[in-house]
Design a protein around this motif. Structure first.
Motif, mmCIF file in Angstrom:
data_model
loop_
_atom_site.group_PDB
_atom_site.id
_atom_site.type_symbol
_atom_site.label_atom_id
_atom_site.label_comp_id
_atom_site.label_asym_id
_atom_site.label_seq_id
_atom_site.Cartn_x
_atom_site.Cartn_y
_atom_site.Cartn_z
ATOM 1 N N LYS A 1 0.859 -1.180 0.000
ATOM 2 C CA LYS A 1 0.000 0.000 0.000
ATOM 3 C C LYS A 1 0.895 1.230 0.000
ATOM 4 O O LYS A 1 1.687 1.430 0.914
ATOM 5 C CB LYS A 1 -0.915 0.019 1.234
ATOM 6 N N GLY A 2 0.760 2.049 -1.033
ATOM 7 C CA GLY A 2 1.589 3.242 -1.093
ATOM 8 C C GLY A 2 1.608 3.849 -2.480
ATOM 9 O O GLY A 2 0.828 3.478 -3.358
ATOM 10 N N ARG A 3 2.532 4.783 -2.667
ATOM 11 C CA ARG A 3 2.600 5.516 -3.924
ATOM 12 C C ARG A 3 2.908 4.594 -5.109
ATOM 13 O O ARG A 3 2.478 4.868 -6.231
ATOM 14 C CB ARG A 3 3.680 6.598 -3.800
ATOM 15 N N ARG A 4 3.623 3.526 -4.868
ATOM 16 C CA ARG A 4 3.989 2.609 -5.965
ATOM 17 C C ARG A 4 3.364 1.236 -5.741
ATOM 18 O O ARG A 4 4.054 0.215 -5.730
ATOM 19 C CB ARG A 4 5.509 2.518 -6.080
ATOM 20 N N ASP A 5 2.053 1.238 -5.540
ATOM 21 C CA ASP A 5 1.325 -0.025 -5.366
ATOM 22 C C ASP A 5 1.708 -1.026 -6.443
ATOM 23 O O ASP A 5 1.798 -0.688 -7.631
ATOM 24 C CB ASP A 5 -0.192 0.218 -5.439
ATOM 25 N N ALA A 6 1.908 -2.285 -6.014
ATOM 26 C CA ALA A 6 2.190 -3.415 -6.909
ATOM 27 C C ALA A 6 3.557 -3.301 -7.575
ATOM 28 O O ALA A 6 3.885 -4.097 -8.452
ATOM 29 C CB ALA A 6 1.096 -3.566 -7.973
ATOM 30 N N ASP A 7 4.377 -2.347 -7.159
ATOM 31 C CA ASP A 7 5.742 -2.218 -7.655
ATOM 32 C C ASP A 7 6.684 -2.665 -6.536
ATOM 33 O O ASP A 7 6.248 -3.179 -5.514
ATOM 34 C CB ASP A 7 6.003 -0.768 -8.065
ATOM 35 N N TYR A 8 7.992 -2.470 -6.712
ATOM 36 C CA TYR A 8 8.920 -2.802 -5.647
ATOM 37 C C TYR A 8 9.902 -1.657 -5.424
ATOM 38 O O TYR A 8 10.092 -0.794 -6.281
ATOM 39 C CB TYR A 8 9.677 -4.102 -5.944
ATOM 40 N N ILE A 9 10.491 -1.620 -4.244
ATOM 41 C CA ILE A 9 11.498 -0.629 -3.905
ATOM 42 C C ILE A 9 12.646 -1.321 -3.177
ATOM 43 O O ILE A 9 12.501 -2.453 -2.698
ATOM 44 C CB ILE A 9 10.930 0.490 -2.999
ATOM 45 N N TRP A 10 13.790 -0.641 -3.093
ATOM 46 C CA TRP A 10 14.908 -1.082 -2.253
ATOM 47 C C TRP A 10 15.005 -0.135 -1.070
ATOM 48 O O TRP A 10 14.841 1.081 -1.219
ATOM 49 C CB TRP A 10 16.215 -1.092 -3.035
ATOM 50 N N ALA A 11 15.255 -0.662 0.124
ATOM 51 C CA ALA A 11 15.264 0.172 1.320
ATOM 52 C C ALA A 11 16.373 -0.240 2.278
ATOM 53 O O ALA A 11 16.757 -1.410 2.355
ATOM 54 C CB ALA A 11 13.915 0.073 2.032
ATOM 55 N N GLU A 12 16.884 0.753 3.010
ATOM 56 C CA GLU A 12 17.804 0.489 4.103
ATOM 57 C C GLU A 12 17.016 0.070 5.340
ATOM 58 O O GLU A 12 15.814 0.341 5.447
ATOM 59 C CB GLU A 12 18.627 1.736 4.418
ATOM 60 N N GLU A 13 17.711 -0.541 6.278
ATOM 61 C CA GLU A 13 17.034 -0.967 7.500
ATOM 62 C C GLU A 13 16.463 0.227 8.254
ATOM 63 O O GLU A 13 15.382 0.152 8.846
ATOM 64 C CB GLU A 13 18.010 -1.734 8.396
ATOM 65 N N SER A 14 17.172 1.372 8.204
ATOM 66 C CA SER A 14 16.710 2.554 8.929
ATOM 67 C C SER A 14 15.466 3.180 8.308
ATOM 68 O O SER A 14 14.822 4.036 8.933
ATOM 69 C CB SER A 14 17.826 3.602 8.991
ATOM 70 N N ASP A 15 15.095 2.777 7.090
ATOM 71 C CA ASP A 15 13.902 3.317 6.420
ATOM 72 C C ASP A 15 12.618 2.653 6.895
ATOM 73 O O ASP A 15 11.520 3.152 6.606
ATOM 74 C CB ASP A 15 13.995 3.117 4.898
ATOM 75 N N LEU A 16 12.731 1.515 7.597
ATOM 76 C CA LEU A 16 11.566 0.684 7.861
ATOM 77 C C LEU A 16 11.451 0.318 9.329
ATOM 78 O O LEU A 16 12.450 0.226 10.043
ATOM 79 C CB LEU A 16 11.649 -0.618 7.039
ATOM 80 N N VAL A 17 10.225 0.092 9.750
ATOM 81 C CA VAL A 17 9.953 -0.548 11.040
ATOM 82 C C VAL A 17 8.945 -1.663 10.791
ATOM 83 O O VAL A 17 8.193 -1.629 9.813
ATOM 84 C CB VAL A 17 9.375 0.432 12.084
ATOM 85 N N LEU A 18 8.936 -2.641 11.677
ATOM 86 C CA LEU A 18 7.986 -3.746 11.541
ATOM 87 C C LEU A 18 6.561 -3.207 11.627
ATOM 88 O O LEU A 18 6.226 -2.465 12.558
ATOM 89 C CB LEU A 18 8.225 -4.780 12.628
#
Length: 304
Positions: free
Chosen positions: A134-151
């Motif tokens: 769910k987001g701006r690029r629904d059904a697409d993929y992105i690469w992220a650093e650990e600091s960009d995400l939380v569970l």
């Protein structure tokens, strides 16, 4: 927001709670300044629109003074004398986890609050390849650093995976509703999109009763299912006394009108008596695709 529900005690020392779990994550008791996203347990002395001994999410911090949302949905501030502080135990995200993009992330392809699923980890500087749920690029993929995400929490994942609805869509209630007036399994029609709380407004099919619910509490159904629900039946559920149109050239060698004399059985056949092309009244067992409901037995004028 009322006190958090579902907080479970995992460990105690000397009668004091030292570790809890909430929405699948572990929180450990810590000392020091609070951070937004921590949870606190209010002391038994805490009063005024809160639950003594209840757990609350930290919404704001000023030194040792924290802000929560109380039981009447108002901001409420507490000094450290009135709470114990718990912080989520860190663990590295792994493939298969659902995560949320954090505030302050440097990601160009995603916004704070977007929900993703980690599908690959190469343990590099930008290790996580993520499907956007769910987001701006629904059904697409992105690469992220650990600091960009939380569970992500279970509730956040459920909301992200919930079907997208439009006004006029039909749905089946599969979870909680705001007023609890419409029970699980009921077929409803969407009449208004998400309000400020993210709830959809819907009406019960065949009735004027209405309620509100999160999209995760609803499951899309077809217009055909809704049509049958108006008469309180499942799709292709025929009852004795129904008047049906039949189209079965193999048996009747014509099209016409018949009457159901045996309701739909476990093998999905209905017994129908109709007139064949020779004028004979014949009974056959037919599959639903050979039939069209003309008049349900409940509304036949020739039946009392």
């Amino acid at each position: 927001m009322a006190a958090l529900k579902g907080v479970k005690t995992l460990d105690m020392v000397g009668g004091e709670i030292t570790k809890v779990s909430y929405e699948g994550a572990e929180y450990e008791r810590v000392v020091g300044d609070a951070k937004i996203g921590d949870i606190i347990r209010l002391t038994e002395e805490a009063r005024h629109d809160v639950t003594p001994g209840g757990f609350y999410t930290v919404r704001g911090v000023r030194g040792a003074r924290v802000q929560i949302t109380d039981d009447v949905n108002e901001p409420h501030h507490w000094d450290e004398d009135y709470y114990d502080l718990f912080r989520k135990k860190h663990r590295r995200l792994k493939v298969g986890d659902y995560a949320k993009v954090v505030e302050g992330s440097d990601l160009d392809e995603a916004d704070a609050g977007d929900i993703v699923k980690i599908i690959h980890d190469d343990y590099d500087r930008v290790p996580f390849k993520c499907d956007v749920i769910k987001g701006r690029r629904d059904a697409d993929y992105i690469w992220a650093e650990e600091s960009d995400l939380v569970l992500a929490t279970e509730a956040e994942v459920a909301e992200a995976k919930a079907p997208k609805f439009s006004v006029g869509d039909y749905a089946k209630v599969v979870g909680d509703t705001y007023h609890s007036d419409i029970v699980e399994g009921a077929i409803v029609k969407i009449t208004d999109l998400a309000d400020g709380e993210g709830d959809l407004r819907f009406e019960l099919v065949g009735d004027d009763d209405y309620d509100y619910a999160k999209p995760s509490s609803l499951e899309k159904v077809s217009a055909e299912e809704a049509k049958w629900a108006k008469i309180g039946r499942k799709v292709d559920e025929y009852k004795v006394g129904d008047i049906v149109a039949y189209d079965d050239p193999q048996w009747f060698e014509n099209k016409g009108i018949g009457e159901v004399t045996e309701a739909t059985d476990e093998d999905n056949y209905a017994g129908v008596v109709a007139t064949d092309n020779g004028g004979r009244r014949v009974k056959y067992y037919l599959l639903p695709e050979k039939l069209t409901l003309i008049t349900p037995v409940e509304v036949r004028f020739d039946r009392s």
